[in-house]
Design a protein around this motif. Structure first.
Motif, short mmCIF file in Angstrom:
data_model
loop_
_atom_site.label_atom_id
_atom_site.label_comp_id
_atom_site.label_asym_id
_atom_site.label_seq_id
_atom_site.Cartn_x
_atom_site.Cartn_y
_atom_site.Cartn_z
N THR A 1 0.83 -1.19 0.00
CA THR A 1 0.00 0.00 0.00
C THR A 1 0.87 1.25 0.00
OG1 THR A 1 -0.11 0.07 2.41
CG2 THR A 1 -1.85 -1.16 1.28
N ASP A 2 0.30 2.34 -0.40
CA ASP A 2 1.00 3.62 -0.38
C ASP A 2 0.11 4.65 0.28
OD1 ASP A 2 2.91 5.55 -0.83
OD2 ASP A 2 2.24 5.98 -2.87
N PRO A 3 0.44 5.14 1.46
CA PRO A 3 1.66 4.89 2.22
C PRO A 3 1.65 3.49 2.84
CG PRO A 3 0.18 6.22 3.54
CD PRO A 3 -0.46 6.05 2.18
N GLU B 1 6.34 -0.27 12.27
CA GLU B 1 5.92 1.08 11.94
C GLU B 1 6.09 1.35 10.45
OE1 GLU B 1 6.74 5.70 13.25
OE2 GLU B 1 7.83 4.10 14.23
N GLY B 2 5.00 1.76 9.85
CA GLY B 2 5.02 2.13 8.45
C GLY B 2 4.93 3.64 8.31
N GLN B 3 4.47 4.08 7.17
CA GLN B 3 4.34 5.50 6.92
C GLN B 3 2.96 6.03 7.31
OE1 GLN B 3 5.25 4.79 2.86
NE2 GLN B 3 7.31 5.66 3.02
#
Length: 65
Positions: A5-7, A49-51
């Motif tokens: 996914t983005d973010p 932890e992602g964005q």
């Protein structure tokens, strides 16, 4: 899925092998009529932890006049 996914999403990764083992043990106990009272178990998970993680947004303060 988190990496697609983005973010990139922040996720908790669960110990699937340990959860599966606990589930099988519980099922075998029930099938062999060794059930007993319901049990609870705590398992450690990993925070990745992602964005998508950030500080909480503050609500605008209202000034009373």
């Amino acid at each position: 899925m988190a990496g697609t996914t983005d973010p990139r999403l922040t996720v908790l990764t669960l110990p699937s092998t340990e959860l599966g083992r606990m589930g099988v043990e519980t099922l075998v106990d029930q099938l062999e009529e060794r059930g007993g009272p319901m049990r609870q178990a705590a398992v450690m998970c990993r925070f990745e932890e992602g964005q998508s993680t950030g500080p909480a947004q503050r609500k605008p303060s209202s000034t009373a006049s």
